[in-house]
Each structure stands twice: as C-alpha cells, then as structure tokens.
Design a protein around this motif. Structure first.
Motif, PDB file in Angstrom:
ATOM      1  N   MET A 147       0.807  -1.193   0.000  1.00 58.15           N
ATOM      2  CA  MET A 147       0.000   0.000   0.000  1.00 58.15           C
ATOM      3  C   MET A 147       0.856   1.264   0.000  1.00 58.15           C
ATOM      4  SD  MET A 147      -3.245  -0.837   2.356  1.00 58.15           S
ATOM      5  CE  MET A 147      -2.680  -2.261   3.258  1.00 58.15           C
ATOM      6  N   VAL A 148       2.043   1.128  -0.544  1.00 62.65           N
ATOM      7  CA  VAL A 148       2.943   2.270  -0.617  1.00 62.65           C
ATOM      8  C   VAL A 148       2.485   3.164  -1.762  1.00 62.65           C
ATOM      9  CG1 VAL A 148       5.347   2.969  -0.936  1.00 62.65           C
ATOM     10  CG2 VAL A 148       4.820   0.823   0.185  1.00 62.65           C
ATOM     11  N   SER A 208     -11.182  -7.277  -3.965  1.00 64.66           N
ATOM     12  CA  SER A 208     -12.065  -6.620  -2.994  1.00 64.66           C
ATOM     13  C   SER A 208     -12.311  -5.163  -3.386  1.00 64.66           C
ATOM     14  CB  SER A 208     -11.440  -6.685  -1.604  1.00 64.66           C
ATOM     15  OG  SER A 208     -10.258  -5.929  -1.580  1.00 64.66           O
ATOM     16  N   ARG A 209     -13.392  -4.603  -2.844  1.00 71.53           N
ATOM     17  CA  ARG A 209     -13.710  -3.201  -3.124  1.00 71.53           C
ATOM     18  C   ARG A 209     -12.593  -2.292  -2.598  1.00 71.53           C
ATOM     19  NH1 ARG A 209     -14.852   1.185  -1.210  1.00 71.53           N
ATOM     20  NH2 ARG A 209     -14.628   0.392   0.899  1.00 71.53           N
ATOM     21  N   GLN A 210     -12.000  -2.702  -1.467  1.00 71.36           N
ATOM     22  CA  GLN A 210     -10.905  -1.922  -0.885  1.00 71.36           C
ATOM     23  C   GLN A 210      -9.723  -1.827  -1.843  1.00 71.36           C
ATOM     24  OE1 GLN A 210     -12.607  -4.336   0.612  1.00 71.36           O
ATOM     25  NE2 GLN A 210     -12.994  -3.869   2.751  1.00 71.36           N
ATOM     26  N   THR A 211      -9.484  -2.919  -2.587  1.00 77.56           N
ATOM     27  CA  THR A 211      -8.373  -2.917  -3.550  1.00 77.56           C
ATOM     28  C   THR A 211      -8.656  -1.935  -4.680  1.00 77.56           C
ATOM     29  OG1 THR A 211      -7.829  -5.180  -2.986  1.00 77.56           O
ATOM     30  CG2 THR A 211      -7.014  -4.408  -5.097  1.00 77.56           C
ATOM     31  N   ALA A 233      -8.099   1.483  -3.323  1.00 78.84           N
ATOM     32  CA  ALA A 233      -6.669   1.782  -3.138  1.00 78.84           C
ATOM     33  C   ALA A 233      -5.982   2.055  -4.482  1.00 78.84           C
ATOM     34  CB  ALA A 233      -5.980   0.632  -2.414  1.00 78.84           C
ATOM     35  N   LYS A 244      -2.869   4.453  -3.996  1.00 81.52           N
ATOM     36  CA  LYS A 244      -2.149   4.005  -2.796  1.00 81.52           C
ATOM     37  C   LYS A 244      -1.600   2.608  -3.004  1.00 81.52           C
ATOM     38  CE  LYS A 244      -4.490   6.853   0.555  1.00 81.52           C
ATOM     39  NZ  LYS A 244      -5.713   7.013   1.315  1.00 81.52           N
ATOM     40  N   TYR A 245      -2.066   1.958  -4.051  1.00 81.17           N
ATOM     41  CA  TYR A 245      -1.610   0.601  -4.336  1.00 81.17           C
ATOM     42  C   TYR A 245      -1.495   0.418  -5.847  1.00 81.17           C
ATOM     43  CZ  TYR A 245      -1.750  -4.450  -4.870  1.00 81.17           C
ATOM     44  OH  TYR A 245      -1.463  -5.734  -5.236  1.00 81.17           O
ATOM     45  N   GLU A 255     -18.536  -3.741   5.863  1.00 84.53           N
ATOM     46  CA  GLU A 255     -17.361  -4.171   5.081  1.00 84.53           C
ATOM     47  C   GLU A 255     -16.652  -5.325   5.770  1.00 84.53           C
ATOM     48  OE1 GLU A 255     -14.633  -1.056   4.116  1.00 84.53           O
ATOM     49  OE2 GLU A 255     -16.005  -0.173   2.675  1.00 84.53           O
ATOM     50  N   MET A 298      -4.042  -7.247  -2.784  1.00 84.61           N
ATOM     51  CA  MET A 298      -3.631  -6.154  -1.904  1.00 84.61           C
ATOM     52  C   MET A 298      -3.605  -6.607  -0.437  1.00 84.61           C
ATOM     53  SD  MET A 298      -5.209  -2.387  -1.314  1.00 84.61           S
ATOM     54  CE  MET A 298      -6.438  -2.965  -0.192  1.00 84.61           C
ATOM     55  N   TRP A 299      -4.634  -7.393  -0.055  1.00 81.40           N
ATOM     56  CA  TRP A 299      -4.679  -7.919   1.307  1.00 81.40           C
ATOM     57  C   TRP A 299      -3.506  -8.858   1.545  1.00 81.40           C
ATOM     58  CZ3 TRP A 299      -7.886  -6.498   5.219  1.00 81.40           C
ATOM     59  CH2 TRP A 299      -8.982  -5.697   4.873  1.00 81.40           C
ATOM     60  N   LYS A 304      -0.568  -8.804   0.151  1.00 85.45           N
ATOM     61  CA  LYS A 304       0.662  -8.021   0.306  1.00 85.45           C
ATOM     62  C   LYS A 304       0.726  -7.426   1.724  1.00 85.45           C
ATOM     63  CE  LYS A 304       3.093  -4.204  -1.959  1.00 85.45           C
ATOM     64  NZ  LYS A 304       2.929  -3.005  -1.128  1.00 85.45           N
ATOM     65  N   GLY A 305      -0.385  -6.878   2.151  1.00 85.73           N
ATOM     66  CA  GLY A 305      -0.432  -6.258   3.480  1.00 85.73           C
ATOM     67  C   GLY A 305      -0.179  -7.266   4.586  1.00 85.73           C
ATOM     68  N   GLN A 314       0.160  -0.529   8.838  1.00 85.37           N
ATOM     69  CA  GLN A 314      -0.346  -0.759   7.478  1.00 85.37           C
ATOM     70  C   GLN A 314      -1.606   0.071   7.233  1.00 85.37           C
ATOM     71  OE1 GLN A 314       0.201  -2.538   4.731  1.00 85.37           O
ATOM     72  NE2 GLN A 314       2.035  -3.658   5.283  1.00 85.37           N
ATOM     73  N   ARG A 372      -0.777   3.703   6.826  1.00 85.22           N
ATOM     74  CA  ARG A 372      -0.159   3.972   5.519  1.00 85.22           C
ATOM     75  C   ARG A 372      -1.188   3.978   4.402  1.00 85.22           C
ATOM     76  NH1 ARG A 372       4.094  -0.481   4.723  1.00 85.22           N
ATOM     77  NH2 ARG A 372       4.415   0.422   2.688  1.00 85.22           N
ATOM     78  N   GLY A 373      -2.178   3.075   4.513  1.00 87.31           N
ATOM     79  CA  GLY A 373      -3.152   2.925   3.442  1.00 87.31           C
ATOM     80  C   GLY A 373      -4.345   3.849   3.531  1.00 87.31           C
ATOM     81  N   ARG A 374      -4.453   4.629   4.621  1.00 86.97           N
ATOM     82  CA  ARG A 374      -5.603   5.507   4.820  1.00 86.97           C
ATOM     83  C   ARG A 374      -5.744   6.559   3.735  1.00 86.97           C
ATOM     84  NH1 ARG A 374      -6.684   8.408  10.321  1.00 86.97           N
ATOM     85  NH2 ARG A 374      -4.548   8.991   9.977  1.00 86.97           N
TER      86      ARG A 374
END
Lengths: 70, 148
Positions: free
Chosen positions: A1-2, A31-34, A37, A42-43, B18, B88-89, B91-92, B143, B146-148
């Motif tokens: 998430m860098v 996912s919706r979060q991905t 991001a 952010k990703y 969620e 993404m999850w 990786k985190g 994490q 950082r992702g916020r």
C-alpha cells in the motif's frame, strides 16, 4: 500500500461505465478496498490484474496506467 | 453536532458491513473452520502428550513429533489462506507477518543481553508467541495508517 509512482484513469473509466467500486471489484475478482486503493493511487496492481483491467475496458495497459515522470 | 453524529453512525455501520462481508466470504469461512480444527487438534495433542509423558522422561524429545504435525497443519492453513487472499490484502498481511517475525526474532535475541545488563526477569519461551501477535498488531495498525 505504498504510494506508487503510477498514475491511473481507473476512476474516470469506471465512472464512464457507471459502475460502482463494488461492481468493478466483482468483475476483477478483487475486494472493493483494492479497487479504492488503486483509484486513490495508494496501491499499484500486479501485472495480471492490470491486464484484466485493460481487457475489461478494452484498452491497452498504457491507456489506463501511466508512469509518473516526477 | 447532529450532522457529525449522523456521519459517524453511517461510517461505523459502513465499516462494520465491510468487515462482515469480508469475513462472510467463502474462503474466510473455509479457512476459519480449518484453523478451528487445527487448534483443537493442537490443544488435544498438547494435553495428551503432557498427560502421557512423565516429567523428565528420557524420551521427552518424542513429544515434538505429534505437536509438530499439528503446528505444520496450522501453518499450512495460514499460508493457504494468505495465498487465496485478494492481492492487496495478501501483500499487506505478508508484510505485517514479516515485520512481526523479524521484530520478534530480534527482541528474543536481544533480550538476553538486556537481561544481563539490567537484570530483567528470565525469558519464557511462550512470551515469543504473545510478542509475535503484539508486533503483528503494531504492524497491522502501521499498514492501516499507511493505506488511509
């Protein structure tokens, strides 16, 4: 998430298709979060996911992602 | 004030949905079931072994084998769950586990020197388990920030 050096047009392309983040997430099998991001830069997605997006929007990868020169 | 309360309520409800939707995914249920089975087997094996092996038995090292089998099953379940996650999850979680493992290893190693220097209490092996999860929690919060 860098925070990556990539810019993308995902939000704009999604809006043009009138899809929600959840709709796009379902189509891409993430996912919706991905999706969120990636849109907020952010990703950076993996290459297979970038190809999936390109295929979905019928665009080349460079039509969605762009390397930030700064 | 009213607006803030309404917004906060909406945010909490949204976040909860969620989290619930994430944990109700089929993969989460599948791996949760496997973890429960693994942990039950681990506990049963530990209790059985402690009951059967008398203290200071010359075959004490044999205890390792059944316990190791349960540990391998639990570790394999965690690995499979991580590899089935959304990228993404994955990786985190991988980064957080890496942080937790490295921090725990260096804390355990460095504690001996600290103990000798300042006379801290003796280190118990099970502390490493609690330390690992504490560091995992710190890593997860980092994490999230950082992702916020």
């Amino acid at each position: 998430m860098v925070e990556g050096a990539m810019k993308n047009r995902l939000r704009e392309l999604r809006a043009a298709k009138q899809w929600s983040q959840s709709d796009l997430a379902d189509k891409l099998d993430v996912s919706r979060q991905t999706v969120n991001a990636i849109e907020t830069e952010k990703y950076d997605p993996s290459l297979p996911l970038a190809f999936k997006m390109a295929r979905l929007f019928k665009l080349p990868i460079e039509g969605i992602f762009e390397l930030d020169k700064d | 004030m009213k607006w803030t309360l309404k917004y906060t309520k909406q945010m909490i409800i949204g976040r909860s949905r969620e989290v619930i939707s994430l944990f109700s995914q089929r993969w989460a249920l599948k791996y949760a079931m496997r973890m429960i089975i693994g942990l039950i087997v681990y506990a049963v094996v530990l209790l059985t072994v402690c009951h059967w092996f008398p203290e200071k038995s010359p075959q004490h090292w044999l205890v390792l084998f059944p316990v190791l089998a349960a540990i391998i099953y639990i570790a394999a379940t965690i690995l499979r769950a991580i590899s089935d996650m959304d990228e993404m999850w994955r990786k985190g979680v991988t980064e957080t586990f890496a942080f937790s493992a490295i921090a725990t290893a260096f804390t355990c190693f460095g504690y001996r020197f600290v103990r000798e220097a300042v006379g801290a209490p003796e280190f118990h092996a099970e502390w490493a388990f609690y330390l690992m999860w504490a560091y995992y929690g710190i890593g997860a919060v980092a994490q999230w920030l950082r992702g916020r």
